[in-house]
Design a protein around this motif. Structure first.
Motif, PDB file in Angstrom:
ATOM      1  N   PHE A 297       0.826  -1.204   0.000  1.00 36.87           N
ATOM      2  CA  PHE A 297       0.000   0.000   0.000  1.00 36.87           C
ATOM      3  C   PHE A 297       0.861   1.254   0.000  1.00 36.87           C
ATOM      4  N   SER A 298       0.281   2.328  -0.521  1.00 35.79           N
ATOM      5  CA  SER A 298       0.859   3.660  -0.480  1.00 35.79           C
ATOM      6  C   SER A 298      -0.317   4.627  -0.493  1.00 35.79           C
ATOM      7  N   GLU A 299      -0.395   5.477   0.523  1.00 36.05           N
ATOM      8  CA  GLU A 299      -1.522   6.405   0.646  1.00 36.05           C
ATOM      9  C   GLU A 299      -1.029   7.803   0.971  1.00 36.05           C
ATOM     10  N   LYS A 300      -1.626   8.802   0.327  1.00 38.55           N
ATOM     11  CA  LYS A 300      -1.419  10.188   0.733  1.00 38.55           C
ATOM     12  C   LYS A 300      -2.288  10.431   1.960  1.00 38.55           C
ATOM     13  N   LEU A 301      -1.756  11.217   2.903  1.00 42.90           N
ATOM     14  CA  LEU A 301      -2.470  11.488   4.147  1.00 42.90           C
ATOM     15  C   LEU A 301      -2.717  12.987   4.296  1.00 42.90           C
TER      16      LEU A 301
END
Length: 90
Positions: free
Chosen positions: A52-56
């Motif tokens: 996973f890779s998510e902008k926060l």
């Protein structure tokens, strides 16, 4: 946590709180990341091991599904790999 799903809330501010997350193997799991300040490199959380890779964005909860089919320890970190956390599946 119920028998059907595990949910963990992680506050993102100067690191991850908690920074070690313990999950039971075989029970679907999710982590809710909430960033509460605008410290630079914490605007992204990612894990190659957990895919996973998510902008926060600040004050927005981002939910990540965590696979629990295999036991082990899996790292996650900020966009610049300066702040780290760990998921332990047992």
């Amino acid at each position: 946590m119920s028998e059907n799903k595990q949910t963990v809330d992680v506050t993102v501010a100067g690191g991850y709180k908690p920074d070690v997350i313990q999950l039971k193997q075989g029970i679907p799991a999710e982590i809710n990341f909430k960033r509460i300040n605008d410290q630079g490199c914490l605007d992204v959380v990612h894990s190659d091991a957990l895919h996973f890779s998510e902008k926060l964005p600040v004050d927005v909860v981002k939910t990540v599904q965590i696979p629990t089919d295999q036991a082990g320890e899996f790292e996650f970190s900020c966009g610049m790999d300066m702040f780290h956390g760990k998921v332990e599946v047992k």
